[in-house]
Design a protein around this motif. Structure first.
Motif, PDB file in Angstrom:
ATOM      1  N   GLY A 138       0.782  -1.232   0.000  1.00 13.33           N
ATOM      2  CA  GLY A 138       0.000   0.000   0.000  1.00 13.33           C
ATOM      3  C   GLY A 138       0.814   1.282   0.000  1.00 13.33           C
ATOM      4  N   SER A 139       2.118   1.195  -0.092  1.00 15.72           N
ATOM      5  CA  SER A 139       2.949   2.405  -0.086  1.00 15.72           C
ATOM      6  C   SER A 139       2.730   3.263  -1.314  1.00 15.72           C
ATOM      7  CB  SER A 139       4.429   2.029  -0.014  1.00 15.72           C
ATOM      8  OG  SER A 139       4.703   1.378   1.191  1.00 15.72           O
ATOM      9  N   MET A 180      -3.565   8.546   1.604  1.00 15.68           N
ATOM     10  CA  MET A 180      -4.377   8.472   0.391  1.00 15.68           C
ATOM     11  C   MET A 180      -5.546   7.499   0.577  1.00 15.68           C
ATOM     12  SD  MET A 180      -2.987  10.772  -1.351  1.00 15.68           S
ATOM     13  CE  MET A 180      -4.053  10.608  -2.762  1.00 15.68           C
ATOM     14  N   ALA A 181      -5.267   6.317   1.115  1.00 17.55           N
ATOM     15  CA  ALA A 181      -6.329   5.324   1.313  1.00 17.55           C
ATOM     16  C   ALA A 181      -7.313   5.773   2.395  1.00 17.55           C
ATOM     17  CB  ALA A 181      -5.721   3.971   1.679  1.00 17.55           C
ATOM     18  N   LEU A 182      -6.782   6.248   3.514  1.00 20.83           N
ATOM     19  CA  LEU A 182      -7.651   6.657   4.620  1.00 20.83           C
ATOM     20  C   LEU A 182      -8.425   7.929   4.294  1.00 20.83           C
ATOM     21  CD1 LEU A 182      -5.293   5.841   7.590  1.00 20.83           C
ATOM     22  CD2 LEU A 182      -7.428   4.666   6.987  1.00 20.83           C
ATOM     23  N   PRO A 241     -16.618   6.000  12.896  1.00 26.54           N
ATOM     24  CA  PRO A 241     -16.495   4.619  12.428  1.00 26.54           C
ATOM     25  C   PRO A 241     -15.867   3.760  13.523  1.00 26.54           C
ATOM     26  CG  PRO A 241     -14.934   6.033  11.293  1.00 26.54           C
ATOM     27  CD  PRO A 241     -15.780   6.911  12.148  1.00 26.54           C
ATOM     28  N   THR A 242     -16.217   2.509  13.519  1.00 24.11           N
ATOM     29  CA  THR A 242     -15.695   1.612  14.548  1.00 24.11           C
ATOM     30  C   THR A 242     -14.258   1.205  14.242  1.00 24.11           C
ATOM     31  OG1 THR A 242     -16.413  -0.397  13.421  1.00 24.11           O
ATOM     32  CG2 THR A 242     -18.014   0.664  14.918  1.00 24.11           C
ATOM     33  N   GLU A 243     -13.582   0.754  15.264  1.00 24.55           N
ATOM     34  CA  GLU A 243     -12.208   0.287  15.087  1.00 24.55           C
ATOM     35  C   GLU A 243     -12.140  -0.851  14.070  1.00 24.55           C
ATOM     36  OE1 GLU A 243      -8.561  -1.702  17.610  1.00 24.55           O
ATOM     37  OE2 GLU A 243      -9.950  -0.389  18.673  1.00 24.55           O
ATOM     38  N   PRO A 244     -13.030  -1.853  14.134  1.00 29.27           N
ATOM     39  CA  PRO A 244     -12.971  -2.916  13.111  1.00 29.27           C
ATOM     40  C   PRO A 244     -13.170  -2.390  11.687  1.00 29.27           C
ATOM     41  CG  PRO A 244     -14.265  -3.661  14.980  1.00 29.27           C
ATOM     42  CD  PRO A 244     -13.988  -2.202  15.197  1.00 29.27           C
ATOM     43  N   GLU A 245     -14.049  -1.389  11.496  1.00 27.49           N
ATOM     44  CA  GLU A 245     -14.243  -0.816  10.161  1.00 27.49           C
ATOM     45  C   GLU A 245     -12.952  -0.174   9.651  1.00 27.49           C
ATOM     46  OE1 GLU A 245     -18.836   0.671   9.912  1.00 27.49           O
ATOM     47  OE2 GLU A 245     -17.514   1.787  11.254  1.00 27.49           O
ATOM     48  N   TRP A 277     -10.421  -1.428   6.495  1.00 28.86           N
ATOM     49  CA  TRP A 277      -9.997  -0.558   5.403  1.00 28.86           C
ATOM     50  C   TRP A 277      -8.476  -0.545   5.285  1.00 28.86           C
ATOM     51  CZ3 TRP A 277     -13.150   1.660   1.887  1.00 28.86           C
ATOM     52  CH2 TRP A 277     -12.586   2.574   0.999  1.00 28.86           C
ATOM     53  N   LEU A 278      -7.797  -0.669   6.408  1.00 34.72           N
ATOM     54  CA  LEU A 278      -6.336  -0.612   6.440  1.00 34.72           C
ATOM     55  C   LEU A 278      -5.656  -1.915   6.021  1.00 34.72           C
ATOM     56  CD1 LEU A 278      -5.576   1.358   9.711  1.00 34.72           C
ATOM     57  CD2 LEU A 278      -4.821   1.951   7.408  1.00 34.72           C
ATOM     58  N   THR A 279      -6.405  -2.958   5.726  1.00 34.10           N
ATOM     59  CA  THR A 279      -5.766  -4.246   5.421  1.00 34.10           C
ATOM     60  C   THR A 279      -4.855  -4.176   4.212  1.00 34.10           C
ATOM     61  OG1 THR A 279      -7.690  -4.988   4.146  1.00 34.10           O
ATOM     62  CG2 THR A 279      -7.579  -5.665   6.467  1.00 34.10           C
ATOM     63  N   GLY A 280      -5.036  -3.211   3.349  1.00 25.78           N
ATOM     64  CA  GLY A 280      -4.188  -3.075   2.173  1.00 25.78           C
ATOM     65  C   GLY A 280      -2.956  -2.212   2.387  1.00 25.78           C
ATOM     66  N   ASN A 281      -2.743  -1.741   3.618  1.00 26.64           N
ATOM     67  CA  ASN A 281      -1.599  -0.882   3.928  1.00 26.64           C
ATOM     68  C   ASN A 281      -0.796  -1.498   5.071  1.00 26.64           C
ATOM     69  OD1 ASN A 281      -3.908   1.065   2.946  1.00 26.64           O
ATOM     70  ND2 ASN A 281      -1.957   2.054   2.508  1.00 26.64           N
TER      71      ASN A 281
END
Length: 166
Positions: free
Chosen positions: A45-46, A109-111, A126-130, A134-138
Motif C-alpha cells: 500500500g505504499s 491516500m487510502a484513509l 467509524p468503529t475500530e474494526p471498520e 480498510w487498512l488491510t491493504g496498507n
C-alpha cells in the motif's frame, strides 16, 4: 504512445511505454516521489494514489489504463494552500499515527477516501474494526496501527462536529 493524465489538478502530456506502471510515471517521469515503491506486488500500500477519487495501488496500474483520468498523489493533498495540514493529516499527527513515515503517504491516500466516505454517509465515528478492515491493504512496521486508528477516529469526529456547526 502519447498520453494525458490530470495529476493533482494539472494536465500532463507525455509519451509512455505500453508496460509502464503508473507509479513509475509519477515518481520517475513526473518527480512526485511522495508515492513510494515498497513491495512492487500490490501488498504493502505504499504506492496508493487516488484515481478518479478511488484509492488504488499505482504499482498495479498501467499508465496507459489511467489515460484521461484524474490522479491525485500525496503532493496533491498534503497541505492546504496556506500550508496547514489536512484534517486527517493533523489527526494522525496528534495521535502519533506516523513513525518512520514510509507508509504514511499511501495510508493518507487510502484513509482519505475512508474519511470522505464516512462523511458522505454522515457517520460520526467509524468503529475500530471498520477502520482496521480498510487498512488491510496498507502495511506498517512501526505503528502497530493503534495510533492510526485513533487518528482516523479523531478526523471523523472533527468532520462530524464541523457538519453539526455548519
Amino acid at each position: 504512445m502519447d498520453l494525458t493524465l490530470n495529476v493533482n489538478g494539472l494536465p500532463r502530456q507525455f509519451a509512455a511505454e505500453p508496460n509502464e506502471l503508473l507509479v513509475e510515471r509519477l515518481r520517475d517521469g513526473l518527480g512526485l516521489t511522495g508515492t513510494k515503491v515498497g513491495c512492487d506486488t500490490g501488498q504493502c500500500g505504499s504506492c496508493v494514489v487516488r484515481l478518479d477519487g478511488t484509492s488504488v495501488k499505482s504499482c498495479l496500474i498501467l499508465t496507459a489504463s489511467a489515460a484521461g483520468s484524474e490522479v491525485t498523489t500525496i503532493e496533491g493533498v498534503s497541505a492546504t494552500p496556506d500550508g496547514e495540514l489536512t484534517g486527517l493529516q493533523e489527526a494522525l499527527r496528534q495521535e502519533h499515527g506516523t513513525q518512520c513515515g514510509f507508509c504514511t503517504p499511501g495510508m493518507v491516500m487510502a484513509l482519505g477516501e475512508f474519511v470522505d466516505n464516512a462523511a458522505a454517509r454522515g457517520a460520526d465515528a467509524p468503529t475500530e474494526p471498520e477502520i482496521r478492515e480498510w487498512l488491510t491493504g496498507n502495511l506498517c512496521r512501526c505503528t502497530g496501527y493503534h495510533s492510526v486508528v485513533r487518528g482516523v477516529q479523531r478526523a471523523c469526529s472533527a468532520q462530524a462536529a464541523a457538519r453539526q456547526e455548519g
